[in-house]
Design a protein around this motif. Structure first.
Motif, PDB file in Angstrom:
ATOM      1  N   GLY A  37     -23.708  67.058  -5.579  1.00  0.00           N
ATOM      2  CA  GLY A  37     -24.729  66.255  -4.913  1.00  0.00           C
ATOM      3  C   GLY A  37     -24.957  66.649  -3.472  1.00  0.00           C
ATOM      4  O   GLY A  37     -25.020  67.831  -3.133  1.00  0.00           O
ATOM      5  N   VAL A  38     -25.057  65.638  -2.614  1.00  0.00           N
ATOM      6  CA  VAL A  38     -25.439  65.878  -1.220  1.00  0.00           C
ATOM      7  C   VAL A  38     -24.215  65.863  -0.306  1.00  0.00           C
ATOM      8  O   VAL A  38     -23.271  65.102  -0.525  1.00  0.00           O
ATOM      9  CB  VAL A  38     -26.466  64.837  -0.736  1.00  0.00           C
ATOM     10  CG1 VAL A  38     -27.762  64.971  -1.515  1.00  0.00           C
ATOM     11  CG2 VAL A  38     -25.930  63.422  -0.857  1.00  0.00           C
ATOM     12  N   PRO A  39     -24.229  66.684   0.732  1.00  0.00           N
ATOM     13  CA  PRO A  39     -23.118  66.687   1.683  1.00  0.00           C
ATOM     14  C   PRO A  39     -23.175  65.479   2.603  1.00  0.00           C
ATOM     15  O   PRO A  39     -24.252  64.966   2.905  1.00  0.00           O
ATOM     16  CB  PRO A  39     -23.331  67.986   2.465  1.00  0.00           C
ATOM     17  CG  PRO A  39     -24.803  68.212   2.405  1.00  0.00           C
ATOM     18  CD  PRO A  39     -25.244  67.688   1.069  1.00  0.00           C
ATOM     19  N   LYS A  40     -22.025  65.053   3.030  1.00  0.00           N
ATOM     20  CA  LYS A  40     -21.931  63.924   3.959  1.00  0.00           C
ATOM     21  C   LYS A  40     -21.502  64.422   5.337  1.00  0.00           C
ATOM     22  O   LYS A  40     -22.300  64.553   6.236  1.00  0.00           O
ATOM     23  CB  LYS A  40     -20.957  62.877   3.415  1.00  0.00           C
ATOM     24  CG  LYS A  40     -21.388  62.297   2.080  1.00  0.00           C
ATOM     25  CD  LYS A  40     -22.773  61.691   2.163  1.00  0.00           C
ATOM     26  CE  LYS A  40     -23.276  61.201   0.833  1.00  0.00           C
ATOM     27  NZ  LYS A  40     -24.688  60.773   0.896  1.00  0.00           N
ATOM     28  N   THR A  41     -20.224  64.690   5.472  1.00  0.00           N
ATOM     29  CA  THR A  41     -19.737  65.136   6.779  1.00  0.00           C
ATOM     30  C   THR A  41     -19.054  66.490   6.667  1.00  0.00           C
ATOM     31  O   THR A  41     -18.485  66.835   5.632  1.00  0.00           O
ATOM     32  CB  THR A  41     -18.739  64.132   7.383  1.00  0.00           C
ATOM     33  OG1 THR A  41     -17.704  63.880   6.436  1.00  0.00           O
ATOM     34  CG2 THR A  41     -19.429  62.837   7.749  1.00  0.00           C
TER      35      THR A  41
END
Length: 286
Positions: free
Chosen positions: A192-196
């Motif tokens: 999915g999408v990266p956070k930090t």
């Protein structure tokens, strides 16, 4: 010459002292909340101040948004991304509005233009024409969005944890979907999408120190997966949450810390999805 003296000063300042790590007050910082003798963790409130501290070399490790790594690189700051967290951390929150109800227009509040959440949601809209036609985006800080939602001035906002759980528990608002869950409806990126991103200063820290930080991060991330009670206690202590809030946050986060080749693969896939593949640099993530 001035740069040389500055580098020598910074190197001397960390020798014999604990490594300074700046981390945000979010669950993505959890592995760094497990205390270690050889580094000091500061939970920051201001991204701008944390970035400035990192640029100056006063902190040598920065846990921050994925996009920040590319901004630092453009400033020619010697950095490396040793890990990026992917998964469920930010949620669409509503006062009962159904995001997927066909035909209903809606207004969603995001933190600021070109923020990671803005980029991710606009990427989703670019492949869902029906959703795009119904959507109006406005920009407000997280807490302001929460108040606007309570006053029914907007239909949706996106809040990161622990703000999402606080909105549900304290304000009786509704959790609709995580940004990651919505992303997976349209894109096949594995995590999915990266956070930090965990970004280190390669001109100040030695390769050995960087390797040790990475190994401790891996170790603590695994410990947290196996010990939900530890997660709740760390959330309570470091994010000043009630036991109920901490337990709710723990139930609704699913964070994978990726390293090495797995990180390279997922970072490349994500950047391709948002049409920023030219930003990809394999060496930045290894």
């Amino acid at each position: 010459m001035k740069k040389t003296f500055l580098l020598i000063f910074l190197l001397m300042s960390v020798m014999g002292k604990s490594i300074e790590i700046s981390a945000p007050p979010t669950p993505s910082s959890l592995p760094f909340f497990i205390e270690e003798d050889d580094y000091n963790v500061e939970i920051f409130k201001s991204h701008d101040k944390a970035n400035a501290k990192f640029v100056s070399g006063k902190s040598q490790v920065l846990v921050t948004g994925f996009n920040a790594a590319f901004a630092f690189r453009k400033q020619n700051i010697p950095i490396k991304v040793i890990s990026v967290s992917f998964g469920d951390l930010s949620y669409f929150i509503s006062d009962g509005f159904d995001l997927f109800a066909s035909g209903k227009n809606f207004t969603v509040s995001l933190p600021f233009k070109n923020s990671p959440l803005d980029t991710q949601f606009k990427t989703i809209l670019s492949v869902d024409n029906e959703l795009n036609k119904r959507c109006k985006i406005v920009y407000n800080p997280f807490q302001a969005s929460r108040q606007l939602l309570k006053r029914k001035k907007i239909d949706l906002t996106v809040l990161p944890e622990p703000l999402a759980s606080k909105a549900v528990i304290v304000d009786n608002l509704k959790r609709v979907s995580s940004i990651n869950q919505l992303w997976h409806k349209f894109f096949q990126t594995e995590n999915g999408v990266p956070k930090t991103a965990v970004i280190v200063r390669t001109d100040i820290l030695s390769e050995k120190e960087i390797s040790e930080i990475k190994q401790k991060l891996k170790k603590h991330a695994e410990e947290l997966k196996k010990n939900p009670k530890m997660t709740i206690k760390l959330l309570q202590k470091n994010l000043k949450l009630t036991e109920k809030e901490a337990a709710t946050v723990a139930e609704n986060i699913s964070i994978n810390y990726l390293f090495d080749e797995e990180l390279v693969k997922n970072a490349s896939e994500y950047l391709k999805s948002i049409k920023r593949e030219n930003d990809f640099d394999k060496d930045l993530f290894k």
